[in-house]
Design a protein around this motif. Structure first.
Motif, PDB file in Angstrom:
ATOM      1  N   SER A 159       0.796  -1.224   0.000  1.00  0.00           N
ATOM      2  CA  SER A 159       0.000   0.000   0.000  1.00  0.00           C
ATOM      3  C   SER A 159       0.832   1.280   0.000  1.00  0.00           C
ATOM      4  N   ILE A 160       2.132   1.167   0.190  1.00  0.00           N
ATOM      5  CA  ILE A 160       2.937   2.377   0.245  1.00  0.00           C
ATOM      6  C   ILE A 160       4.020   2.372  -0.832  1.00  0.00           C
ATOM      7  N   GLN A 161       3.909   3.302  -1.727  1.00  0.00           N
ATOM      8  CA  GLN A 161       4.800   3.331  -2.873  1.00  0.00           C
ATOM      9  C   GLN A 161       6.274   3.448  -2.505  1.00  0.00           C
ATOM     10  N   VAL A 162       6.595   4.447  -1.679  1.00  0.00           N
ATOM     11  CA  VAL A 162       8.005   4.654  -1.332  1.00  0.00           C
ATOM     12  C   VAL A 162       8.620   3.409  -0.737  1.00  0.00           C
ATOM     13  N   ILE A 163       7.844   2.710   0.067  1.00  0.00           N
ATOM     14  CA  ILE A 163       8.398   1.534   0.726  1.00  0.00           C
ATOM     15  C   ILE A 163       8.662   0.431  -0.292  1.00  0.00           C
ATOM     16  N   ASP A 164       7.751   0.268  -1.217  1.00  0.00           N
ATOM     17  CA  ASP A 164       7.997  -0.706  -2.281  1.00  0.00           C
ATOM     18  C   ASP A 164       9.267  -0.351  -3.053  1.00  0.00           C
ATOM     19  N   ARG A 165       9.392   0.915  -3.359  1.00  0.00           N
ATOM     20  CA  ARG A 165      10.566   1.349  -4.123  1.00  0.00           C
ATOM     21  C   ARG A 165      11.842   1.179  -3.320  1.00  0.00           C
ATOM     22  N   MET A 166      11.753   1.506  -2.044  1.00  0.00           N
ATOM     23  CA  MET A 166      12.926   1.358  -1.188  1.00  0.00           C
ATOM     24  C   MET A 166      13.356  -0.102  -1.132  1.00  0.00           C
ATOM     25  N   ASP A 220      10.843  -7.750  20.407  1.00  0.00           N
ATOM     26  CA  ASP A 220      10.579  -9.093  19.913  1.00  0.00           C
ATOM     27  C   ASP A 220       9.195  -9.237  19.265  1.00  0.00           C
ATOM     28  N   LYS A 221       8.208  -8.706  19.924  1.00  0.00           N
ATOM     29  CA  LYS A 221       6.833  -8.939  19.496  1.00  0.00           C
ATOM     30  C   LYS A 221       5.957  -7.875  20.118  1.00  0.00           C
ATOM     31  N   ALA A 222       5.005  -7.360  19.352  1.00  0.00           N
ATOM     32  CA  ALA A 222       4.156  -6.308  19.885  1.00  0.00           C
ATOM     33  C   ALA A 222       2.859  -6.206  19.096  1.00  0.00           C
ATOM     34  N   SER A 223       1.859  -5.638  19.738  1.00  0.00           N
ATOM     35  CA  SER A 223       0.582  -5.407  19.077  1.00  0.00           C
ATOM     36  C   SER A 223       0.645  -4.071  18.345  1.00  0.00           C
ATOM     37  N   LEU A 224      -0.334  -3.866  17.499  1.00  0.00           N
ATOM     38  CA  LEU A 224      -0.405  -2.606  16.763  1.00  0.00           C
ATOM     39  C   LEU A 224      -0.442  -1.427  17.721  1.00  0.00           C
ATOM     40  N   LYS A 225      -1.259  -1.540  18.726  1.00  0.00           N
ATOM     41  CA  LYS A 225      -1.420  -0.418  19.648  1.00  0.00           C
ATOM     42  C   LYS A 225      -0.098  -0.090  20.362  1.00  0.00           C
ATOM     43  N   GLN A 226       0.579  -1.149  20.793  1.00  0.00           N
ATOM     44  CA  GLN A 226       1.868  -0.927  21.455  1.00  0.00           C
ATOM     45  C   GLN A 226       2.835  -0.205  20.539  1.00  0.00           C
ATOM     46  N   LEU A 227       2.903  -0.670  19.307  1.00  0.00           N
ATOM     47  CA  LEU A 227       3.838  -0.066  18.360  1.00  0.00           C
ATOM     48  C   LEU A 227       3.460   1.381  18.081  1.00  0.00           C
ATOM     49  N   ALA A 228       2.169   1.642  17.918  1.00  0.00           N
ATOM     50  CA  ALA A 228       1.725   3.011  17.674  1.00  0.00           C
ATOM     51  C   ALA A 228       2.116   3.879  18.870  1.00  0.00           C
ATOM     52  N   GLY A 229       1.934   3.322  20.062  1.00  0.00           N
ATOM     53  CA  GLY A 229       2.301   4.069  21.264  1.00  0.00           C
ATOM     54  C   GLY A 229       3.794   4.352  21.330  1.00  0.00           C
ATOM     55  N   MET A 230       4.580   3.333  21.080  1.00  0.00           N
ATOM     56  CA  MET A 230       6.037   3.486  21.171  1.00  0.00           C
ATOM     57  C   MET A 230       6.571   4.509  20.183  1.00  0.00           C
ATOM     58  N   THR A 231       5.979   4.563  19.011  1.00  0.00           N
ATOM     59  CA  THR A 231       6.506   5.436  17.975  1.00  0.00           C
ATOM     60  C   THR A 231       5.797   6.782  17.927  1.00  0.00           C
ATOM     61  N   GLY A 232       4.689   6.895  18.638  1.00  0.00           N
ATOM     62  CA  GLY A 232       3.938   8.138  18.593  1.00  0.00           C
ATOM     63  C   GLY A 232       3.142   8.314  17.308  1.00  0.00           C
ATOM     64  N   LEU A 233       3.024   7.255  16.551  1.00  0.00           N
ATOM     65  CA  LEU A 233       2.273   7.342  15.293  1.00  0.00           C
ATOM     66  C   LEU A 233       0.798   7.050  15.524  1.00  0.00           C
ATOM     67  N   HIS A 234      -0.020   7.551  14.647  1.00  0.00           N
ATOM     68  CA  HIS A 234      -1.432   7.215  14.667  1.00  0.00           C
ATOM     69  C   HIS A 234      -1.570   5.733  14.333  1.00  0.00           C
ATOM     70  N   PRO A 235      -2.431   5.012  15.086  1.00  0.00           N
ATOM     71  CA  PRO A 235      -2.567   3.565  14.842  1.00  0.00           C
ATOM     72  C   PRO A 235      -2.829   3.246  13.373  1.00  0.00           C
ATOM     73  N   SER A 236      -3.615   4.080  12.759  1.00  0.00           N
ATOM     74  CA  SER A 236      -3.913   3.858  11.347  1.00  0.00           C
ATOM     75  C   SER A 236      -2.641   3.917  10.497  1.00  0.00           C
ATOM     76  N   THR A 237      -1.817   4.905  10.787  1.00  0.00           N
ATOM     77  CA  THR A 237      -0.558   5.054  10.052  1.00  0.00           C
ATOM     78  C   THR A 237       0.363   3.872  10.320  1.00  0.00           C
ATOM     79  N   ALA A 238       0.483   3.520  11.585  1.00  0.00           N
ATOM     80  CA  ALA A 238       1.346   2.396  11.941  1.00  0.00           C
ATOM     81  C   ALA A 238       0.858   1.131  11.239  1.00  0.00           C
ATOM     82  N   HIS A 239      -0.435   0.978  11.217  1.00  0.00           N
ATOM     83  CA  HIS A 239      -1.004  -0.207  10.580  1.00  0.00           C
ATOM     84  C   HIS A 239      -0.646  -0.257   9.095  1.00  0.00           C
ATOM     85  N   ARG A 240      -0.780   0.872   8.430  1.00  0.00           N
ATOM     86  CA  ARG A 240      -0.474   0.899   7.001  1.00  0.00           C
ATOM     87  C   ARG A 240       0.990   0.601   6.740  1.00  0.00           C
TER      88      ARG A 240
END
Lengths: 246, 246
Positions: free
Chosen positions: A6-13, B24-44
């Motif tokens: 779903s993300i172009q840049v990542i595919d290209r990278m 090692d292993k994490a859920s979407l929410k954890q990763l979104a939290g750790m990175t400060g990204l919106h869950p939707s963005t992290a998911h994509r």
DNA sequence: AAATTTGATTTCACGATATGAAATGATATA
DNA sequence: TATATCATTTCATATCGTGAAATCAAATTT
């Protein structure tokens, strides 16, 4: 590799990195050519990944994969290495004992059968690679529970309710902990028809040089054919594997 | 890690992968939290990298680093491993001979001094780590040229013009090829004051299990202190290293 | 069972962001 | 010196990634 996500840049990278991985070293123009990207785009992507140490530039301006990537590979590489190292030893163990030998890893509250050397006998135990089982009904799983500590083991018991698979399954938290912790001290664990009637196992843990658990190694056999002496063979193989893993 | 390069998604992706590598292993929410990204963005982002095998999802939906990353790490990991394995052996060799031992890798038309064990004598040869020299004036470089074949060696000669560093430098393509190819057959090469007056070297190649050249190992000493017998020690160390590299 | 909560996933209008043509720099080559 | 080649930067443009909100799926509680 024309996968498209779903993300172009990542595919290209990924395309750029794959190209780079296949040739060790390349110029911007070469990489742009290999990937079909505009040089300007390739340049920008390379600069972005270089900023994270994923690629480095050698004296003559060429691009190479950098050491920044190795931090991600350590874990998964380790698993691959373990599998590779284990396979011949497992085959030897299978030939010594005549029974099926499994390499098992933990994933959450389950163990996953990762690799195996199948018995050649008519009647034998055979797990599908990739198949799973709860921790408390397998010999490896019990060792892993014990290794995680009493608290974690109890939390697991509460979380899962210790569902029974056979009449022998340990469904009481305290009994489970007793059995598991004793096995951990002893160095090897048994499964006495706790997962499936008629089947018995012996298992040991494989650890890395810092003592962290990497996997488990088990022999599965019809209950009456199982020999306690195999624990020694298992321990020896596990020790050798531990030594060979950095 | 708040490095910022020119491409936002790539920075964010790195952040996600770093977060994943640290647990090692994490859920979407954890990763979104750790990175400060919106869950939707992290998911994509996770879906995008997962499409390339960089991360995988375990049975319970958790994210883990995948084996797709190991293809990039092989090379650079190998170099790190080689360095680590070589260092103690180099130190031992330094103690046996009393002279400086170098681990040298090729980069384009040059060799790079990657690691060393420096002589403890008052008068000694000492290269800066990271310093470079043309292939044809070093013992390791000549072995690498020979290993690349006659054609590649001649192309190198034409490309560079074989600049002279001392009166002993081999500036004739045919003489260079003769010297180098003979050294390759013999298994070790000499440098007789070809790079710097008064300095002599002996070198051997370190190969992986498939015979590919990984690096070179050399002893550098004042010309009159150099002993031909050291070739044997070098060959033994190189052989041991080759064996230890998968 | 129904209701509630929690987290994962998808949708979509918006505008920030990556794009690539072209200009500029830097090096090698004639 | 002139010319060619490749790397890098610039910049106007539309594409592409974004994130709020809706939807879906499970787990948990009533």
């Amino acid at each position: 590799m024309n996968d498209t996500s779903s993300i172009q840049v990542i595919d290209r990278m990924v395309a750029v990195l794959d190209a780079l991985a296949s040739v060790d070293k390349a110029s911007l123009k070469q990489l742009a050519g290999m990937t079909g990207l505009h040089p300007s785009t390739a340049h920008r992507i390379l600069a972005a990944v270089a900023a994270h140490g994923w690629v480095v530039r050698s004296a003559d301006g060429g691009y190479q994969l950098g050491s920044g990537l190795s931090r991600y590979a350590r874990r998964t590489d380790q698993q691959d290495r373990l599998r590779q190292l284990a396979l011949p030893l497992m085959a030897a163990l299978r030939d010594q004992t005549g029974e099926t030998v499994n390499l098992v890893m933990r994933d959450g509250d389950e163990v996953v059968y990762t690799e195996r050397a199948v018995s050649r006998q008519m009647m034998r135990v055979e797990q599908m690679i990739g198949s799973r089982a709860p921790l408390h009904v397998t010999a490896v799983g019990k060792l892993m529970l014990a290794d995680a500590g009493r608290e974690a083991c109890m939390a697991y018991a509460e979380r899962t309710g210790l569902p029974g698979f056979t009449v022998h399954t340990l469904t009481s938290p305290t009994l489970l902990w007793q059995d598991a912790s004793r096995a951990l001290v002893r160095g090897y664990a048994f499964d006495n028809e706790e997962a499936e009637s008629g089947i018995g196992c012996i298992a040991v843990l494989v650890r890395d040089s810092e003592g962290r658990v990497l996997a488990g190694l088990s022999i599965s056999a019809p209950r009456e054919r199982r020999r306690d002496e195999w624990a020694g063979n298992l321990l020896e193989v596990a020790g050798r594997l531990s030594g060979q893993m950095g």
